[in-house]
Write an enzyme that holds these catalytic residues in place. Structure first.
Site, PDB file in Angstrom:
ATOM      1  N   GLY A  16       0.811  -1.217   0.000  1.00 12.62           N
ATOM      2  CA  GLY A  16       0.000   0.000   0.000  1.00 12.62           C
ATOM      3  C   GLY A  16       0.844   1.267   0.000  1.00 12.62           C
ATOM      4  N   HIS A  17       0.172   2.384  -0.150  1.00 12.68           N
ATOM      5  CA  HIS A  17       0.896   3.663  -0.256  1.00 12.68           C
ATOM      6  C   HIS A  17       1.600   4.026   1.050  1.00 12.68           C
ATOM      7  CE1 HIS A  17      -3.118   6.032   0.645  1.00 12.68           C
ATOM      8  NE2 HIS A  17      -2.925   5.053   1.481  1.00 12.68           N
ATOM      9  N   ASN A  18       2.773   4.620   0.861  1.00 13.22           N
ATOM     10  CA  ASN A  18       3.575   5.136   1.971  1.00 13.22           C
ATOM     11  C   ASN A  18       4.172   4.076   2.866  1.00 13.22           C
ATOM     12  OD1 ASN A  18       1.233   7.510   1.616  1.00 13.22           O
ATOM     13  ND2 ASN A  18       3.352   8.181   1.707  1.00 13.22           N
TER      14      ASN A  18
END
Lengths: 322, 322, 322
Positions: free
Chosen positions: A222-224
């Site tokens: 997922g993002h980050n």
């Protein structure tokens, strides 16, 4: 084809046997034939040594004499590592002429920066602002989206998607408002990413995959997220947004890591486990419902839904028995 | 459009009704209209028969009279199988002229061998040494890597990756050394592989998918697995390397099979179950945490972490009550 | 680059600070610098406000005075929603000239209907009879199969497969007979579908994704599912065939939903949970085996397989203690 002599000349190790023997294949101990080369790294499989028909076996010093009694051996400090390097040598010796560095069917934006030593496979997409480092290989059908960076000596397998939008929405009356994902993905050096794995771009900052990370197939990052140096993650794992995973971790297949949590360096997660809290101490962690014959499972699972009450009943019994 | 008469002429079965009736659609019992054809295979849904508006229903002999009282019927030994064959007939009757056998956008290596009756969809990649058998269909965006073999009458759905590298690394000080994957993938005849599913190539020997295997979407099959004849596996399943799965097994969605273990022929694994040990006896096996309202789950899950202690407390009570 | 003044002019809100300040980046509170714009939506992070170096912060009226004491603020009714809209404004302000509406490498059938305002990315496949609505974006490497419909303002991320065959087979002596999937997929307006997610076509009727649904990456949606309006589903979720999921639900990552069941509107499923029965009442539902140190897990898991017997032993103790 390689001879035993040329193998030892290139990879080291001590050969006890005929250096002119032509090796026709690398093979497992059980199935290897007389012109084939095998290895024994796990003492657990020592028994197979006696019955193997392998023409030569890579072994450690500890069992060199025993192994040499049955035929040629290569003695190596770490037979498994030696075998790994031998597969690389073998592959190089077999490989044919490669085509052009960028396959003509790939769609590479003029504003992408691809190192001249990198290889971009058939039907890849590399978007503007993306950078692909030296000696990195994009197998066919890989996507590297806008502004994402892939380091040196990486391998991205078919179907990989680097830099799709992270999953970000603000609730709004009767629906969701998209949060544009303004960060990118930064992948370090010596990273391998398995087929159809997805690594999302960050919302504001970047998603970061550090040097030496190995990701198997069908993984979602997922993002980050940050995944620390040399961590290895098996297939079908899901890692939710903003998870911070340390270096030298291993995560077993189909495990799930919740977002916004931290795994310390050196944490090992068993396959199939669900990580819902940070783990700050190295070690092996597990959470799997044990499989059973369905009839037994049904009875135990039904009881599990009353487990808290059972504890209360035990408490009551303890109290009354005093 | 097909008439009832032409259907029975091609597929057999006994028609009770007007053979000239034009069938406009195949439809479920609940929603079928007067010109539509439906089927009843599961006696559980017998009630729907009375209220269905279907123009004709495929039924077994056991309920033929009851069904015929309300309209046309086709009587078949196995209504579900009859329906399956009817969908195939229906599809053929609707299908338009196909394009060329190999779509011009596909990238097929000159050293790949594609049977002239096979179809290779748009934007597929077939690498050198790969072989695609007679009447096999690669839907768009499928990848078959170097030296992999696909048998006859197979269907590979979009995004499938056959023959990416297995996940193999030897630990080396401060990182991982790649084990080149020198095996390939061998897929038998009549195999179907769902969208975005990945089947990795073997490390030394091949990964093997036997005849008649059906794989749903987003499945991961690790290197050196064997999946036995006619086994069917639902979506999102992960199968780790070197698992040996028997014939005629079924594996429910999102189940996870650990590596280096064996499932006997005829084993059925419930969806969502984690298989961490070999299963050598046919039967149904399950391991799922039952879902509950979150508040109840929290109490039970917290207690579960003390389960072993609870057992000890029960033992103590039993001892003291004697 | 945008100024604070131009942001407020376009998005509303009350600016307390210098409207000519040039914003160089949107950034999280922790890392934002003096020319960067951040937001505070969750009061939990209020402490970060005091130490943040952000040049301006979007806040609610409740903490506007406190925040203004440290620098410029934009006061908004819903800071998170304001931030979401700001990311959209930011993205538009940065975006460069786009290429043609249909990338020349995409394979779009002449009998597909693509709205002139839609964008079809590199190496997409849109098959005959498919329809793509106004302002919808297909990122590179998306597949929309025959007769499938995508509404307006949708985003389909790389690797998405819409309309592969559902997994349907009738058992036949020694194997499986394919049930051709004669339905299609209908996707409403404002739907987002994450990378490598698969949505299968229906067997007879269509698979339906209603308006406003948001699907993350690597999700499997089986044939004949319905997913209700504005439901959001995180990555790696599997939804088996004919599941009927209500509106305004949320399903956490890697959850698994069995087929032929119903979730009411407003049901929330925790990540990693397995849904094996219909859930007809809104609320939060969970079913996860808690992770633990491996040694503890082993003891508890072993005991779990005797849980039913433990309950019987408790019953016996209760009886004897009366």
């Amino acid at each position: 084809m390689l001879t035993l002599g040329s193998i030892v000349a290139q990879l080291g190790g001590e050969l006890r046997g005929d250096p002119s023997l032509q090796v026709t294949r690398l093979a497992p101990l059980e199935t290897a034939q007389g012109s084939e080369l095998s290895f024994l790294s796990n003492p657990k499989y020592r028994q197979q040594l006696a019955t193997s028909k392998a023409g030569c076996v890579i072994v450690s010093a500890a069992i060199a004499d025993e192994a040499a009694a049955r035929g040629a051996v290569i003695v190596a400090d770490d037979p498994y590592l030696y075998f790994a390097r031998l597969t690389q040598l073998w592959k190089r010796s077999r490989s044919k002429e490669d085509g052009p560095a960028i396959h003509p069917s790939a769609v590479v934006d003029p504003e992408a920066v691809v190192d001249p030593t990198a290889r971009i496979g058939a039907l890849c997409v590399v978007e503007r602002g993306a950078r692909i480092g030296a000696n990195t290989v994009l197998k066919p059908r890989v996507m590297v989206a806008e502004d994402c960076v892939v380091g040196e000596r990486c391998i991205l397998h078919p179907g990989v998607v680097v830099g799709a939008d992270g999953f970000g929405f603000a609730p709004v009356k009767g629906g969701w408002e998209k949060i544009e994902q303004l960060g990118a993905v930064r992948i370090g050096d010596d990273v391998e990413v398995g087929a159809n794995t997805c690594i999302d771009r960050g919302a504001l900052d970047d998603t970061v995959i550090e040097d030496g990370v190995k990701l198997d197939n069908l993984i979602q990052v997922g993002h980050n997220c940050r995944i620390g140096r040399n961590t290895a993650i098996a297939g079908c794992v899901g890692i939710a947004g903003s998870a911070n995973i340390g270096a030298n971790c291993t995560i077993g297949g189909a495990a799930m890591i919740l977002g916004h949590l931290t795994l310390a360096d050196g944490v090992n997660i068993s396959a199939g486990s669900f990580v819902a809290r940070s783990i700050l101490k190295p070690g092996l962690y597990t959470g799997i419902f044990p499989i059973d014959e369905n009839a037994s499972w049904e009875k135990n699972a039904a009881t599990l839904r009353q487990l808290y009450q059972l504890r209360e009943r035990i408490k009551a019994l303890e109290k009354s028995s005093k």
